[in-house]
Design an enzyme around this catalytic site. Structure first.
Site, PDB file in Angstrom:
ATOM      1  N   SER A 120      -4.087  -7.575  12.742  1.00 59.95           N
ATOM      2  CA  SER A 120      -5.486  -7.970  12.576  1.00 59.95           C
ATOM      3  C   SER A 120      -5.523  -9.328  11.896  1.00 59.95           C
ATOM      4  O   SER A 120      -4.576  -9.710  11.187  1.00 59.95           O
ATOM      5  CB  SER A 120      -6.219  -6.937  11.701  1.00 59.95           C
ATOM      6  OG  SER A 120      -7.482  -7.415  11.269  1.00 59.95           O
TER       7      SER A 120
ATOM      8  N   TYR B  37      -6.881  -2.139   3.442  1.00 59.34           N
ATOM      9  CA  TYR B  37      -6.668  -2.325   4.881  1.00 59.34           C
ATOM     10  C   TYR B  37      -5.933  -3.638   5.134  1.00 59.34           C
ATOM     11  O   TYR B  37      -4.955  -3.683   5.897  1.00 59.34           O
ATOM     12  CB  TYR B  37      -8.017  -2.316   5.601  1.00 59.34           C
ATOM     13  CG  TYR B  37      -7.937  -2.653   7.069  1.00 59.34           C
ATOM     14  CD1 TYR B  37      -7.421  -1.744   7.989  1.00 59.34           C
ATOM     15  CD2 TYR B  37      -8.378  -3.887   7.549  1.00 59.34           C
ATOM     16  CE1 TYR B  37      -7.338  -2.051   9.335  1.00 59.34           C
ATOM     17  CE2 TYR B  37      -8.301  -4.203   8.890  1.00 59.34           C
ATOM     18  CZ  TYR B  37      -7.784  -3.286   9.782  1.00 59.34           C
ATOM     19  OH  TYR B  37      -7.704  -3.590  11.113  1.00 59.34           O
TER      20      TYR B  37
END
Length: 245
Positions: A144, A157
């Site tokens: 990501s 995260y």
């Protein structure tokens, strides 16, 4: 002369997190390109439906919890038993969670850490011996943009995604001379069920400006179709509607 791309016909691709979102669309697009796909996830009924859609001669469902090293080794063994080899691993399984550092429970954070980071390590570790035996392959880690710069509502995260990016870079330096290409794909937000109820709300109009899972599937296919003399080690993907941070 046309550019010489790598033909995916007959290649064998294992995809974790294949029951929905990016994983499911990647399976569909790679099967369309001629690959045989080995589908790994915990939601067996969804995997079964995807096998029926693609065709049982070209797809295999292997219920897998990526947090379990032995389950990842069983995934690789199933691919080799069914199709004779394993050419590609797409390490896509992941959990999204948004909020401050104190907002989630210990158990929720532990699960995300285990799935996103440890699960990637275990799946890669299971695939590498087979690729070494064959003399090469591809490992694609779906990370990501949070692995490059996390926002203020995604610290843990982002830590898992930074770990994936670091893992991919080190693996590239370890494995490329053995013919194994390692790519970290770093998309911005993708409109899927990912993180719905854990910081994202279903039906949120903002999701309309996010990337689509098909966009990331296309990115995976593009990486794999590169001639073997090339490799992409880190690739970010953004929608046109979003400014770079």
């Amino acid at each position: 002369m046309p550019y010489p791309t790598n033909d995916l016909t007959g290649t064998v691709v294992a995809i974790t997190g294949a029951s929905a979102g990016i994983g499911r669309e990647t399976a569909r697009l790679l099967a369309e390109a001629g690959a045989n796909v080995v589908l790994a996830a915990r939601r067996t009924e969804r995997l079964t439906a995807l096998v029926e859609e693609i065709g049982p001669d070209r797809a295999l469902a292997v219920p897998t919890d990526v947090r379990d090293p032995e389950a990842n080794r069983a995934l690789v063994a199933a691919a080799v038993e069914r199709f004779g080899r394993l050419d590609v691993l797409v390490a896509n399984a992941g959990i999204g969670m948004y909020g401050g550092i104190e907002d989630a429970s210990d158990d929720e954070l532990e699960r995300m850490l285990d799935v996103n980071l440890a699960g990637t390590v275990w799946s890669v570790r299971a695939a590498v011996p087979q690729m070494r035996k064959q003399g090469g392959g591809d490992i694609v880690i779906v990370a990501s943009v949070a692995g490059l710069r996390g926002d203020g509502n995604e610290a843990v995260y982002a830590a898992t995604k930074h770990g994936q990016v670091g893992l991919a870079g080190a693996l590239d330096r370890e494995l490329r001379r053995e013919g194994i290409r390692v790519t970290a794909l770093c998309p911005a937000g993708v409109s899927t069920e990912f993180a719905i109820g854990a910081g994202r709300t279903e039906g949120d109009p903002a999701l309309e400006e996010f990337l689509k899972p098909q966009d990331i599937a296309f990115q995976v296919r593009t990486v794999l179709e590169q001639p073997r003399r090339l490799r992409s080690t880190l690739w970010t993907l953004w929608p046109m509607s979003v400014d770079l941070p």
